[in-house]
Scaffold this active site. Structure first.
Site, PDB file in Angstrom:
ATOM      1  N   LYS A  22      51.677  76.866  -5.636  1.00 52.32           N
ATOM      2  CA  LYS A  22      51.392  75.170  -4.391  1.00 52.32           C
ATOM      3  C   LYS A  22      52.548  74.225  -4.133  1.00 52.32           C
ATOM      4  O   LYS A  22      52.703  73.735  -3.488  1.00 52.32           O
ATOM      5  CB  LYS A  22      50.301  75.053  -6.146  1.00 52.32           C
ATOM      6  CG  LYS A  22      50.294  73.321  -5.581  1.00 52.32           C
ATOM      7  CD  LYS A  22      49.096  72.512  -6.585  1.00 52.32           C
ATOM      8  CE  LYS A  22      50.251  72.545  -8.163  1.00 52.32           C
ATOM      9  NZ  LYS A  22      50.689  70.816  -7.739  1.00 52.32           N
ATOM     10  N   ASN A  23      53.240  74.815  -5.270  1.00 54.76           N
ATOM     11  CA  ASN A  23      55.057  73.024  -5.377  1.00 54.76           C
ATOM     12  C   ASN A  23      55.397  73.756  -4.927  1.00 54.76           C
ATOM     13  O   ASN A  23      56.655  73.152  -4.064  1.00 54.76           O
ATOM     14  CB  ASN A  23      55.307  73.529  -6.744  1.00 54.76           C
ATOM     15  CG  ASN A  23      54.129  72.601  -7.873  1.00 54.76           C
ATOM     16  OD1 ASN A  23      53.541  71.906  -7.129  1.00 54.76           O
ATOM     17  ND2 ASN A  23      55.209  72.503  -8.977  1.00 54.76           N
ATOM     18  N   ARG A  94      50.947  62.775  -5.034  1.00 51.95           N
ATOM     19  CA  ARG A  94      52.866  62.575  -4.900  1.00 51.95           C
ATOM     20  C   ARG A  94      53.348  63.478  -4.325  1.00 51.95           C
ATOM     21  O   ARG A  94      54.174  62.765  -3.129  1.00 51.95           O
ATOM     22  CB  ARG A  94      53.195  62.594  -6.553  1.00 51.95           C
ATOM     23  CG  ARG A  94      54.588  62.376  -6.589  1.00 51.95           C
ATOM     24  CD  ARG A  94      55.457  62.691  -8.056  1.00 51.95           C
ATOM     25  NE  ARG A  94      55.980  62.399  -7.760  1.00 51.95           N
ATOM     26  CZ  ARG A  94      56.808  61.489  -8.443  1.00 51.95           C
ATOM     27  NH1 ARG A  94      56.376  60.181  -8.141  1.00 51.95           N
ATOM     28  NH2 ARG A  94      58.683  61.442  -7.876  1.00 51.95           N
ATOM     29  N   ASP A 126      62.680  56.745  -6.309  1.00 52.66           N
ATOM     30  CA  ASP A 126      64.589  55.895  -6.328  1.00 52.66           C
ATOM     31  C   ASP A 126      65.517  57.405  -6.073  1.00 52.66           C
ATOM     32  O   ASP A 126      65.959  57.048  -5.203  1.00 52.66           O
ATOM     33  CB  ASP A 126      64.440  55.298  -7.408  1.00 52.66           C
ATOM     34  CG  ASP A 126      64.734  55.957  -9.021  1.00 52.66           C
ATOM     35  OD1 ASP A 126      63.816  57.041  -9.327  1.00 52.66           O
ATOM     36  OD2 ASP A 126      65.689  55.759  -9.476  1.00 52.66           O
ATOM     37  N   ASP A 308      55.201  72.156 -16.749  1.00 52.53           N
ATOM     38  CA  ASP A 308      53.706  72.065 -16.467  1.00 52.53           C
ATOM     39  C   ASP A 308      53.168  73.725 -17.346  1.00 52.53           C
ATOM     40  O   ASP A 308      51.484  73.959 -16.588  1.00 52.53           O
ATOM     41  CB  ASP A 308      54.135  73.083 -14.483  1.00 52.53           C
ATOM     42  CG  ASP A 308      54.112  71.808 -14.027  1.00 52.53           C
ATOM     43  OD1 ASP A 308      54.176  70.767 -13.833  1.00 52.53           O
ATOM     44  OD2 ASP A 308      54.226  72.000 -13.283  1.00 52.53           O
TER      45      ASP A 308
HETATM   46  C1  UD1 Z   1      57.092  69.062  -8.895  1.00 52.46           C
HETATM   47  C2  UD1 Z   1      56.580  69.238  -9.512  1.00 52.46           C
HETATM   48  C3  UD1 Z   1      55.552  69.473 -10.874  1.00 52.46           C
HETATM   49  C4  UD1 Z   1      56.419  69.266 -12.339  1.00 52.46           C
HETATM   50  C5  UD1 Z   1      57.824  68.789 -11.944  1.00 52.46           C
HETATM   51  C6  UD1 Z   1      58.560  69.010 -13.317  1.00 52.46           C
HETATM   52  C7  UD1 Z   1      55.904  69.382  -7.125  1.00 52.46           C
HETATM   53  C8  UD1 Z   1      54.848  69.181  -6.133  1.00 52.46           C
HETATM   54  N1  UD1 Z   1      55.664  69.050  -8.695  1.00 52.46           N
HETATM   55  O1  UD1 Z   1      56.983  67.396  -9.257  1.00 52.46           O
HETATM   56  O2  UD1 Z   1      54.246  69.986 -10.919  1.00 52.46           O
HETATM   57  O3  UD1 Z   1      55.576  69.226 -13.168  1.00 52.46           O
HETATM   58  O4  UD1 Z   1      58.370  68.603 -10.515  1.00 52.46           O
HETATM   59  O5  UD1 Z   1      59.724  70.657 -13.034  1.00 52.46           O
HETATM   60  O6  UD1 Z   1      56.534  70.300  -6.594  1.00 52.46           O
HETATM   61  N2  UD1 Z   1      62.227  61.049 -11.640  1.00 52.46           N
HETATM   62  C9  UD1 Z   1      63.068  59.598 -11.134  1.00 52.46           C
HETATM   63  N3  UD1 Z   1      63.208  59.441 -10.306  1.00 52.46           N
HETATM   64  C10 UD1 Z   1      62.593  59.849  -8.591  1.00 52.46           C
HETATM   65  C11 UD1 Z   1      62.324  61.000  -8.933  1.00 52.46           C
HETATM   66  C12 UD1 Z   1      61.736  61.629 -10.436  1.00 52.46           C
HETATM   67  O7  UD1 Z   1      63.236  58.997 -12.407  1.00 52.46           O
HETATM   68  O8  UD1 Z   1      63.037  59.445  -7.674  1.00 52.46           O
HETATM   69  C13 UD1 Z   1      62.255  61.651 -12.675  1.00 52.46           C
HETATM   70  C14 UD1 Z   1      60.360  62.034 -12.991  1.00 52.46           C
HETATM   71  O9  UD1 Z   1      59.420  60.591 -13.695  1.00 52.46           O
HETATM   72  C15 UD1 Z   1      60.757  62.822 -13.767  1.00 52.46           C
HETATM   73  C16 UD1 Z   1      61.643  63.861 -13.587  1.00 52.46           C
HETATM   74  O10 UD1 Z   1      62.338  62.893 -12.647  1.00 52.46           O
HETATM   75  O11 UD1 Z   1      60.521  61.910 -15.483  1.00 52.46           O
HETATM   76  C17 UD1 Z   1      61.131  65.177 -13.090  1.00 52.46           C
HETATM   77  O12 UD1 Z   1      60.430  64.977 -11.531  1.00 52.46           O
HETATM   78  P1  UD1 Z   1      60.429  65.488 -10.588  1.00 52.46           P
HETATM   79  O13 UD1 Z   1      61.368  66.795 -10.796  1.00 52.46           O
HETATM   80  O14 UD1 Z   1      61.086  64.416  -9.334  1.00 52.46           O
HETATM   81  O15 UD1 Z   1      58.780  65.965 -10.361  1.00 52.46           O
HETATM   82  P2  UD1 Z   1      58.193  66.065  -9.534  1.00 52.46           P
HETATM   83  O16 UD1 Z   1      59.481  66.372  -8.549  1.00 52.46           O
HETATM   84  O17 UD1 Z   1      58.310  64.965  -8.795  1.00 52.46           O
END
Ligand code: UD1
Length: 422
Positions: A22-23, A94, A126, A308
């Site tokens: 999916k991801n 998201r 961000d 996950d």
């Molecule tokens: C992706 C996966 C999700 C998985 C996660 C971590 C997809 C669609 N989803 O989510 O299933 O749980 O990776 O493996 O691929 N953060 C910030 N600022 C940002 C972006 C992220 O502070 O701009 C923080 C998040 O709140 C979190 C951490 O960084 O604490 C990691 O998040 P991130 O790796 O970005 O997760 P996703 O890409 O949203």
């Protein structure tokens, strides 16, 4: 609204096919926006999140058709006529933010609503925005939307992520393929889905080095072409179903399973007394000597233990011998499955980002509520091992990430059914 009823009934035996990730698919689909030529994805999973991304891409003017019962997606973005990703679609998922980088890189402008998604913490964007700014994007946040412009096109830049983010790495990687000059992504995510995206972009003509390491270097090109790309195996679906025979006993072969996708997870299973064997078709999982031992888990970016799979691992630990400590380091508020597991007789205490699970002899079936995608499947796993009937409501969360969950588990002997309006 549908519910799933699970009745604990002992050992499982047989094979479960694992779908495309999916991801990975959710980041490969927006890559179509980078090119005027068609992008075809094979091994796509049939999930509601994929439908949501399809709707989003179509709302931007892309053509998306499904072949072979949805396992093949043919996308074409030769005529994008809208550059606004609307709140009504984006709020559902998201990953919608992943259209921002590609649209901006190709056409120099994009407006994308700030996203919603699973309720597992604040989850800002961000880092996505800072990465695009480092490539020369001008950004403005107005009325819940990101307004992005790059009038002369994006230019290569140095992006040093303060924390590892899968989505921000993906957005930046896609955008950088069409930026003028060289972009370096430092402290990049190393997840298999990033590697898969880089492979697909390279097939489209992108120049990328270093995917799967901390530093990815992208040399921008003028245009990208079409490609056909198979979506990598879903390591989270794989890990989830590996836990089914671990929890219930028996022996299940996961077709398409690869150990390199679930290394850290397999190490924990091994320590817990679960055997994982490579076969010609995938991975075979069973208990080593009948007992499951408690193990401690800390979630980390890849190649660490995936956040996950934390909820599903907790379900296994509920009936393990001893006490296990699960520490969630990626997302705050990702223990919403704990109160539901407690309703089934589990002994769990949560303090901030740490859950302490004392193994009990047996869980008991109960009505429980799915709160997010991975939490919902952990309740199904727990129900497979519980005495009596577990009714999991709000299973629409499950439809986001697991195709044919009932059919796959029935295929290995589980007593599970989906019912409407009960
Ligand atoms: C992706 C996966 C999700 C998985 C996660 C971590 C997809 C669609 N989803 O989510 O299933 O749980 O990776 O493996 O691929 N953060 C910030 N600022 C940002 C972006 C992220 O502070 O701009 C923080 C998040 O709140 C979190 C951490 O960084 O604490 C990691 O998040 P991130 O790796 O970005 O997760 P996703 O890409 O949203």
């Amino acid at each position: 609204m549908d519910s799933i009823i699970v009745t604990g009934n002992g050992p499982l035996k047989g094979q479960i096919p694992i779908a495309g990730a999916k991801n990975a698919c959710l980041t490969l689909m927006p890559a179509t926006l980078l090119s005027e030529e068609p992008l075809t994805l094979t091994n796509a999973p049939r999930l509601s999140d994929i439908k949501t991304m399809t709707t989003l891409l179509q709302s931007l003017g892309a053509e998306v058709s499904q072949l072979q019962d949805g396992q093949v997606l043919v996308m074409s973005s030769h005529a994008l006529d809208n550059h606004v990703a609307d709140y009504d679609i984006v709020r559902k998922m998201r990953a919608s933010i992943l259209v921002l980088g590609p649209m901006l890189a190709r056409d120099g402008h994009a407006v994308v609503s700030l996203p919603g998604g699973c309720a597992i913490g604040a989850r800002p964007v961000d880092l996505h925005l800072k990465a695009l700014e480092a490539m020369g994007a001008e950004l403005e946040l107005k009325d819940g939307y990101v307004h992005a412009r790059a009038p002369g096109g994006l230019r290569g830049g140095m992006v040093d992520f303060p924390i590892v983010s899968v989505g921000a790495t993906e957005n930046a990687l896609m955008a950088a393929t069409l930026a003028k000059g060289t972009t370096v992504l430092k402290n990049a995510a190393r997840e298999p889905e990033i590697v898969d995206l880089a492979h697909c972009l390279r097939r489209m003509g992108a120049q990328i080095e270093g995917e799967g390491t901390h530093t990815i270097t992208i040399q921008g090109v003028d245009r990208l072409g079409g490609a056909t790309h198979p979506v990598v195996t879903d390591r989270i679906e794989l890990g989830t179903y590996m836990l089914a025979p671990a929890i219930c006993g028996g022996e299940v072969e996961l077709l398409g399973g690869r150990i390199d996708l679930v290394g850290a997870f397999c190490e924990k299973l091994d320590a817990a007394g679960i055997s994982v064997e490579e076969t010609a078709k995938g991975l075979k999982v069973s208990r080593k000597n009948g007992k499951v031992r408690a193990v401690d888990v800390v979630t980390e970016p890849f190649p660490g233990f995936p956040t996950d799979l934390q909820a599903q691992m907790m379900a296994l630990m509920c009936t393990a011998e001893g006490t296990s400590v699960l520490e969630e380091k990626i997302f705050e508020n990702r223990f919403m499955h704990a109160p539901e597991l407690i309703r089934m007789g589990a002994n769990i205490e949560v303090h901030g980002g740490t859950a302490t699970v004392k193994g009990v002899d047996r869980l008991k079936g109960a009505p429980v509520m799915a709160t997010d995608l991975r939490a919902s499947v952990s309740l199904i796993l727990a129900g497979l091992a519980a005495e009596g009937e577990t009714i999991v409501s709000r299973v629409y969360h499950l439809d986001r990430g697991y195709e044919h969950v009932v059919r796959k588990l029935v295929g290995v002997g589980a007593k599970i059914e989906r019912v409407s309006d009960r």
